[in-house]
Every structure is written in C-alpha cells, then in structure tokens.
Write an enzyme that holds these catalytic residues in place. Structure first.
Site, mmCIF file in Angstrom:
data_model
loop_
_atom_site.group_PDB
_atom_site.id
_atom_site.type_symbol
_atom_site.label_atom_id
_atom_site.label_comp_id
_atom_site.label_asym_id
_atom_site.label_seq_id
_atom_site.Cartn_x
_atom_site.Cartn_y
_atom_site.Cartn_z
ATOM 1 N N SER A 56 42.067 41.125 36.276
ATOM 2 C CA SER A 56 42.807 40.132 37.045
ATOM 3 C C SER A 56 42.867 38.842 36.226
ATOM 4 C CB SER A 56 42.095 39.899 38.376
ATOM 5 O OG SER A 56 42.702 38.853 39.080
ATOM 6 N N LYS B 78 46.628 42.383 36.516
ATOM 7 C CA LYS B 78 47.089 41.701 37.727
ATOM 8 C C LYS B 78 47.234 40.222 37.390
ATOM 9 C CE LYS B 78 44.385 40.423 41.765
ATOM 10 N NZ LYS B 78 43.568 40.928 42.884
ATOM 11 N N LYS C 288 47.736 36.407 38.823
ATOM 12 C CA LYS C 288 47.714 35.519 39.980
ATOM 13 C C LYS C 288 49.012 34.724 39.970
ATOM 14 C CE LYS C 288 43.577 36.221 41.704
ATOM 15 N NZ LYS C 288 43.385 36.731 43.057
ATOM 16 N N ASP D 134 49.285 38.880 42.547
ATOM 17 C CA ASP D 134 48.456 38.527 43.708
ATOM 18 C C ASP D 134 48.676 37.057 44.048
ATOM 19 O OD1 ASP D 134 46.522 38.185 45.636
ATOM 20 O OD2 ASP D 134 44.812 38.548 44.312
ATOM 21 N N GLU E 113 50.414 41.591 46.063
ATOM 22 C CA GLU E 113 49.215 41.505 46.916
ATOM 23 C C GLU E 113 49.209 40.222 47.742
ATOM 24 O OE1 GLU E 113 45.715 41.965 44.566
ATOM 25 O OE2 GLU E 113 44.367 41.707 46.262
ATOM 26 N N ASP F 287 45.094 42.399 51.341
ATOM 27 C CA ASP F 287 43.708 42.159 50.923
ATOM 28 C C ASP F 287 43.029 41.354 52.032
ATOM 29 O OD1 ASP F 287 41.338 41.265 49.766
ATOM 30 O OD2 ASP F 287 42.274 40.158 48.130
ATOM 31 N N LYS G 290 37.900 45.854 49.546
ATOM 32 C CA LYS G 290 36.695 45.223 48.994
ATOM 33 C C LYS G 290 35.595 45.482 50.018
ATOM 34 C CE LYS G 290 39.127 41.371 46.796
ATOM 35 N NZ LYS G 290 39.620 39.992 47.027
ATOM 36 N N GLY H 118 38.061 43.128 43.674
ATOM 37 C CA GLY H 118 36.848 42.534 43.116
ATOM 38 C C GLY H 118 36.689 41.103 43.573
HETATM 39 O O1 NPG Z 1 37.847 40.934 38.668
HETATM 40 O O2 NPG Z 1 36.522 40.638 40.372
HETATM 41 C C1 NPG Z 1 37.549 40.400 39.721
HETATM 42 C C2 NPG Z 1 38.511 39.376 40.261
HETATM 43 C C3 NPG Z 1 39.614 40.004 41.033
HETATM 44 O O3 NPG Z 1 41.428 38.553 41.444
HETATM 45 C C4 NPG Z 1 40.369 38.953 41.803
HETATM 46 N N1 NPG Z 1 39.757 38.524 42.892
HETATM 47 O O4 NPG Z 1 41.785 37.357 45.497
HETATM 48 O O5 NPG Z 1 41.226 39.321 44.867
HETATM 49 C C5 NPG Z 1 41.141 38.095 44.774
HETATM 50 C C6 NPG Z 1 40.280 37.486 43.689
HETATM 51 C C7 NPG Z 1 39.134 36.640 44.126
HETATM 52 C C8 NPG Z 1 38.217 36.237 43.224
HETATM 53 C C9 NPG Z 1 38.959 36.244 45.420
HETATM 54 C C10 NPG Z 1 37.131 35.465 43.585
HETATM 55 C C11 NPG Z 1 37.881 35.472 45.788
HETATM 56 C C12 NPG Z 1 36.966 35.070 44.854
#
Ligand code: NPG
Length: 373
Positions: free
Chosen positions: A135, A161, A163, A188, A213, A238, A262, A290
């Site tokens: 991500s 992915k 953001k 996302d 997402e 999500d 998750k 994640g």
């Molecule tokens: O690789 O764990 C990872 C990050 C994946 O983008 C990711 N997580 O919105 O899904 C999400 C985001 C996130 C990260 C959300 C940290 C909240 C805290």
C-alpha cells in the site's frame, strides 16, 4: 482453560517512512500488545490502534483504558474451552473492536501453542503461501510516487494499492497504470468522497483497477450501493464492515463487489472467518487488509489470508516495508512470487524479541485473575 495472567503493553515503534492517507499521517506503531498466560503457555496478540481516531473511533489511549478497565478483567473471569469463546465473552461490549481483537488473537495463539497446532490449521486455512501487495501512501509529488512504486515493483511486489484523495486521484492512477501496464493496481480513498463525486470516481474505470476501496463515508453502506451502480470497477468496503452483520447488509444491498477483511477491525479472527464464509457463499471475493501491524498482528493476518476465498492479494507486506527492526525474531520476508510464507509452527508462529520489545515499550501493566469481577 482459565487465563491466569495478562500483560498489556503500549509501544512506540517508528515506521521506516511516514504513511499518509486521505485524512491523516502515521509515523509510528502505537499498538496495544496483549500477552496472555495459562498453564505455563503464553500467547500474544496485537490491537493495531493508531494515535488518533482517524481510521475508526479507537485510539491507542482508548484501547489502553478499555483493556485495563474492562477487557482484561472480563477475560480473566471467563472459562475458555476454545478460542471462539472469546467472541462470546466480548459480545456485550459495544464497539472497541480493535481492543477486543488483541485479546482474541492472543487466545488463539495460546490455544495453538498449547495444542501444537498452527493458527492456519486452526482457522481452516489451506495455502502455504499467500499473495501480497503493498500500500503506497499519498506522496508529495508524481515523481516521488513513480520512484516509490518503482522501488516496490523492483523489490518484487506484483500488486500495488495507491492511496487517493481529491486532487490526488486520476493523475497518479493514470501515471502508474501507464508506467506499469500489467501491474495489479487498486486505489483506496479512506472515506474522503461523497456521492457527489460519483461521475469523477467513474473516470477511474479507465485504469483497469482491481477495486476502489472505501470511497464514501466510514459508516455508510447505502450510498456505496448507489455508487456501485454507477462505477464499473468493483467497490471494496473496508471501514464500513465492522461485523458479520455489516457484511451481510452490504452483500444483501450489493454495496460492494469485494470485501477487505481486517480481523482487528471486526473484533477478531472468529468474526473475520464468518465474514469470509458469508462472502464466499455470496460469490464475493475477499482480501486481507493491513493496519501497519508488527510481526505479531501480521502473523494473524497471514494465517487468515490462507483461507480459500482470500483470492486477491493482501495488504500484508514484508516486515522490512514497515520497520527497520520488528519486535519478532522471525520477521516476514517477501518471496520472489510476491507471496509471504504462512507459518506452520504452533500458534501464530511469531517469536517475540523480548529485549527489543522492552526498548520500544512505553507502558506496561500486569493483571492477574484476582482482579476479575
Ligand atoms: O500495509 O498494513 C499495511 C497498510 C495498508 O493501507 C493500508 N492500511 O486504510 O487500509 C487502510 C490503511 C491504514 C493504515 C488504516 C493504518 C489505518 C491505519
């Protein structure tokens, strides 16, 4: 089985680089760690809460208070015959699912170590390796984005992915798609758009994305169903899916074509597996999201992702993508085929680096059975 002792820790473990979403920045893991002990066996779990209530309502501080005042005493007062019983212990807790999940993971780990079974086999997972992606947070500019994505592709990640947020969506996506025409790509939004952006979001259909997402509100299902009728790319939920019931509502309303699971967001592995099964029955694929977990939470995610309907790559990158040094002595490494190997040691398989964990622990408390009530 009765849990005899629970140790709680808050940590501060810096990330190798800041992680920026549409609404906030993460600089370090502020996870709550839960260590449970019974009959001389130990299990560990992680609640991957952030410093502020930006992803959901929970924070490192709310989880810390919940854990000490309610969740630990409730668990210490309970008789557990199997890890699934933890969900029943916490059934009357409203919200606070990430805090609950840390305890639930720890109990799964404990039962696995006590009985010599891996978490994968306890959950009914099948794969020995799980496909993963990376991500990529919002970057300062497009050149930096191309460099960061290029580095991850060179490291072996076959799914990326991005953001996105208003002003950082169509152009970054187009550029990455043009640069890597065959890359498995998804975006996302972390709830930053509204239905007024539907026509704008439909322009993402041009970039052959696996999914979009959580474009709309963190607690919405109905507007996502409307959006899915306008946008061709599968919508993935999500934040909105916090329980098996929420998954059922989303599936019934056809609000999404994919679900990100998750286990921490839904209160634990038991609820996560229920959502997996429900989505499989509805013909909707899932993937494992994640929360920038340490090696403890990552091991739970990897085991879950070995279940059959996890047919899209997870946001479960190698440990080095997050930390210069993880709090486990067996961090996850990326295989050449963009997979992580699912541990087959008893429990989660995570081996805790207690010396280093002590260095990054900010607060620690120990609770024993006599405090239950
Ligand atoms: O690789 O764990 C990872 C990050 C994946 O983008 C990711 N997580 O919105 O899904 C999400 C985001 C996130 C990260 C959300 C940290 C909240 C805290």
């Amino acid at each position: 089985m009765k849990i005899e002792q629970i140790e709680l820790r808050r940590i501060a473990l810096p990330y190798v680089a800041p992680f920026e979403t549409s609404g906030w920045r993460e600089l370090a893991s502020h996870a709550l760690l839960v260590r449970v002990e019974a009959d001389g066996v130990v299990g560990w779990g992680e609640s991957p809460v952030g410093i502020g209530p930006w992803y959901n309502e929970e924070t490192s501080s709310t989880a810390w208070v919940m854990a000490q005042e309610h969740l630990a005493p409730m668990l210490l007062a309970s008789e557990l015959n199997r890890p699934e019983d933890v969900a029943a212990v916490y059934a009357r807790v409203r919200g606070n699912r990430m805090a609950c999940a840390g305890f639930e993971f720890a109990v799964w780990d404990l039962f696995g170590r006590a009985t010599g079974q891996s978490l994968r086999s306890m959950l009914g997972g099948q794969r020995e390796r799980v496909e993963v992606g990376v991500s990529v947070g919002v970057q300062p500019d497009l050149d930096t984005l191309l460099r960061v994505v290029g580095d991850y592709v060179a490291a072996g990640y076959q799914r990326v992915k991005l953001k996105i947020k208003p002003g950082w969506d169509l152009e970054p996506t187009r550029l990455v798609r043009e640069t890597w025409p065959d890359l498995r790509l998804q975006v996302d939004a972390n709830s930053i758009y509204t239905l007024d952006h539907a026509a704008h979001l439909a322009k993402l259909d041009a970039y052959d994305l696996l999914l979009i997402e959580q474009p709309l509100a963190h607690d919405d299902i109905v507007d996502h169903a409307k959006l899915q009728r306008i946008v061709q790319t599968p919508i993935c939920l999500d934040e909105s899916i916090v329980s098996p019931d929420h998954a059922r509502w989303a599936l019934e309303l056809r609000a999404c074509g994919v679900i990100n699971i998750k286990p921490s967001r839904v209160g634990g592995l038991h609820a996560a597996r229920q959502i997996h099964d429900m989505a499989a029955a509805a013909g909707v694929p899932v993937w494992c999201g994640g929360m920038l977990e340490t090696g403890i939470g990552r091991a739970a995610n990897v085991a879950l992702a070995s279940l059959p309907n996890f047919t899209l790559p997870g946001d479960i990158s190698a440990s080095a993508r997050y930390f210069a040094r993880d709090i486990v002595t067996n961090p996850f490494v990326l295989n050449a085929d963009s997979t992580l190997t699912v541990p087959d040691a008893p429990g989660s398989g995570a081996d805790i680096d207690v010396d280093f964990l002590d260095q990054v622990t900010v607060e620690k408390v120990i609770l024993r059975g006599r405090l239950a009530g």
